[in-house]
Design an enzyme around this catalytic site. Structure first.
Site, mmCIF file in Angstrom:
data_model
loop_
_atom_site.group_PDB
_atom_site.id
_atom_site.type_symbol
_atom_site.label_atom_id
_atom_site.label_comp_id
_atom_site.label_asym_id
_atom_site.label_seq_id
_atom_site.Cartn_x
_atom_site.Cartn_y
_atom_site.Cartn_z
ATOM 1 C CB THR A 72 -20.005 -33.534 26.324
ATOM 2 O OG1 THR A 72 -19.155 -33.217 26.622
ATOM 3 C CG2 THR A 72 -20.938 -32.496 26.906
ATOM 4 C CG ASN A 151 -10.150 -33.635 32.818
ATOM 5 O OD1 ASN A 151 -10.612 -33.618 34.045
ATOM 6 N ND2 ASN A 151 -9.781 -32.322 32.590
ATOM 7 C CD GLN A 179 -7.799 -36.878 29.413
ATOM 8 O OE1 GLN A 179 -7.039 -36.877 29.201
ATOM 9 N NE2 GLN A 179 -8.648 -35.418 29.138
ATOM 10 C CB SER A 199 -13.838 -37.958 23.793
ATOM 11 O OG SER A 199 -13.384 -37.340 22.725
ATOM 12 C CG HIS A 201 -11.356 -33.981 21.270
ATOM 13 N ND1 HIS A 201 -11.119 -33.002 21.579
ATOM 14 C CD2 HIS A 201 -12.659 -34.166 21.032
ATOM 15 C CE1 HIS A 201 -11.347 -32.585 22.936
ATOM 16 N NE2 HIS A 201 -12.249 -33.655 22.314
ATOM 17 C CB THR A 237 -27.156 -38.467 8.895
ATOM 18 O OG1 THR A 237 -28.584 -38.744 8.191
ATOM 19 C CG2 THR A 237 -26.724 -39.681 7.818
ATOM 20 C CB CYS A 325 -14.308 -27.279 29.891
ATOM 21 S SG CYS A 325 -13.809 -28.624 28.255
HETATM 22 N N1 PLP Z 1 -14.162 -35.646 30.373
HETATM 23 C C1 PLP Z 1 -12.698 -35.850 30.565
HETATM 24 C C2 PLP Z 1 -12.318 -36.653 31.225
HETATM 25 C C3 PLP Z 1 -12.581 -34.838 29.680
HETATM 26 O O1 PLP Z 1 -10.966 -34.766 30.009
HETATM 27 C C4 PLP Z 1 -13.075 -34.664 27.789
HETATM 28 C C5 PLP Z 1 -12.354 -33.452 26.932
HETATM 29 O O2 PLP Z 1 -12.666 -32.340 27.572
HETATM 30 C C6 PLP Z 1 -14.605 -34.396 28.235
HETATM 31 C C7 PLP Z 1 -15.431 -35.557 29.385
HETATM 32 C C8 PLP Z 1 -14.937 -33.946 27.755
HETATM 33 O O3 PLP Z 1 -15.644 -35.042 26.070
HETATM 34 P P1 PLP Z 1 -15.478 -34.432 24.930
HETATM 35 O O4 PLP Z 1 -14.719 -33.090 24.242
HETATM 36 O O5 PLP Z 1 -15.868 -35.193 23.508
HETATM 37 O O6 PLP Z 1 -17.292 -34.209 24.690
#
Ligand code: PLP
Length: 385
Positions: A72, A151, A179, A199, A201, A237, A325
């Site tokens: 994000t 996603n 993804q 990302s 996670h 940091t 989300c």
């Molecule tokens: N873009 C996609 C395609 C995602 O699946 C996600 C995850 O929710 C994000 C962006 C946002 O990632 P983050 O949780 O690292 O901000």
């Protein structure tokens, strides 16, 4: 009851190697990487080694890769930073399948920064319409935003073709690779991207770490001002535990790529074959031949996503009705917005489930989920008659 976790596109369990790397950063390499003494210099060296490793997987130069708090932030940085370098206003195109990190940022730029934001239409499996993109590019445009893998449905977007169209019309392209990174093979040069985000996670690293790659040719202002870390491009940091864990998780993903792919496919195919053979009046929302292997999305007519989700939850099964989300947005209308954008009828948009896998999932789990799903659908259909 043992839990079956089929929601790995929302987030993943941190792997043992990533957790060990984070722990080492917290308890051993805890110096500030900007500190001038040897301990700081050593910490900095480890951070740069992690950057070099990650850059290698993307096929880019480490100096063009910034660590961020996640995708994000990377997306906000790229969209706001690129648009603020263009003369007043400007135009952004983004696909109707983008994550809210992209669509909300583009809409923010439209509402508050005098930009124009327009949507690139998609087909019934979420793939962008390249002819429509070309038509939209006839009007001067600065930025095109497109994800590599969706996603919710898993579709792999024709990023390179979109990038070539964007470049031919003087625009640059931001690729949301969240993804796709570690799930399908590619290098950034194959995509012809100008900016790219990932990302941690989604890849068995902790939440709160990600990376942004910016082409050295791209003009992009920084998003966060402060102490001038990351060569003044991203102050604050550095998140050493996250950075080392991200590099460790990426290393595992790339070392085991083929094995993981086979495992995702085994689980996905087992589940889909069970559903197809045992449940009627369904729609496969994932174009299996053109999608990443870790996502399967199916609609079950005559049911409701939320009801199905909670029924499965009672059996210890975690799945999702859409992206985590957009849960709130979806809950209000009962319709999955992405499937609405795909042009599907209400009976499909209100009854979808997304199953997303990690390499720890098994075909046995897929069969258990398939059987629970079959009873859930039968019961819910009777109740909703
Ligand atoms: N873009 C996609 C395609 C995602 O699946 C996600 C995850 O929710 C994000 C962006 C946002 O990632 P983050 O949780 O690292 O901000």
């Amino acid at each position: 009851m043992t839990m079956i976790y089929f929601d790995n596109a929302a987030t993943t369990k941190v792997s043992a190697a990533a957790a060990a790397a984070a722990l080492r950063a917290m308890q051993e390499l805890f110096a500030n990487p900007s500190a001038a003494y040897r301990f700081g210099v050593e910490t900095n060296r480890e951070m740069e080694a992690a950057r070099t490793k990650l850059a290698g997987f993307l096929g880019v130069k480490p100096q063009d890769l910034l660590f961020t708090s996640g995708a994000t932030e990377g997306i906000n940085h790229a969209i706001k930073g690129i648009m603020s370098c263009s003369n007043k206003g400007g135009r952004i195109l983004y696909s109707a399948a983008e994550h809210p990190a992209v669509s909300s940022t583009a809409n923010f730029m439209q509402q508050f920064e005098g930009c124009e934001a327009e949507v690139i239409p998609i087909d019934s499996y979420g793939r962008i319409d390249l002819a429509a993109l070309e038509a939209l590019l006839q009007k001067p445009t600065q930025l095109v935003c497109l994800q590599l893998v969706n996603n919710e449905l898993g579709i792999i977007q024709p990023v390179r073709e979109a990038a070539e169209l964007a470049h031919a019309h003087g625009a640059v392209i931001l690729v949301d690779g969240v993804q796709g990174f570690g799930k399908i093979p590619f290098k950034i040069s194959d995509l012809q991207a100008d900016a790219f985000v990932l990302s941690g996670h989604k890849l068995h690293a902790p939440k709160g770490i990600g990376a942004l790659w910016l082409s050295p040719k791209l003009r992009c202002r920084e998003l966060i001002q402060g102490g001038g870390q990351e060569k003044k491009r991203r102050s604050g940091t550095e998140n050493m535990p996250g950075i080392l864990a991200l590099a460790a998780a990426a290393e595992e993903a790339f070392a085991n790529a083929e094995k993981r792919k086979q495992q995702y496919e085994a689980v996905r195919n087992t589940l889909w074959e069970y559903i197809e053979a045992n449940i009627k009046d369904i729609r496969l929302n994932t174009d299996l031949a053109n999608s990443a292997p870790h996502i399967l999305n199916v609609s079950f007519a005559g049911t409701k996503s939320e009801v199905l989700l909670h029924y499965l939850e009672q059996q210890g099964i975690c799945v999702s009705a859409g992206s985590a989300c957009s849960t709130h947005k979806n809950a209000m209308s009962g319709k999955n917005q992405l499937l609405v954008n795909c042009g599907l009828e209400d009976k499909w948009t209100t009854s979808c489930l997304r199953f997303s896998f990690s390499a720890e999932n098994t075909a046995e789990e897929a069969l258990t989920v398939g059987r629970s799903l079959q009873s859930a659908v039968e019961e819910i259909r009777l109740l909703m008659l």
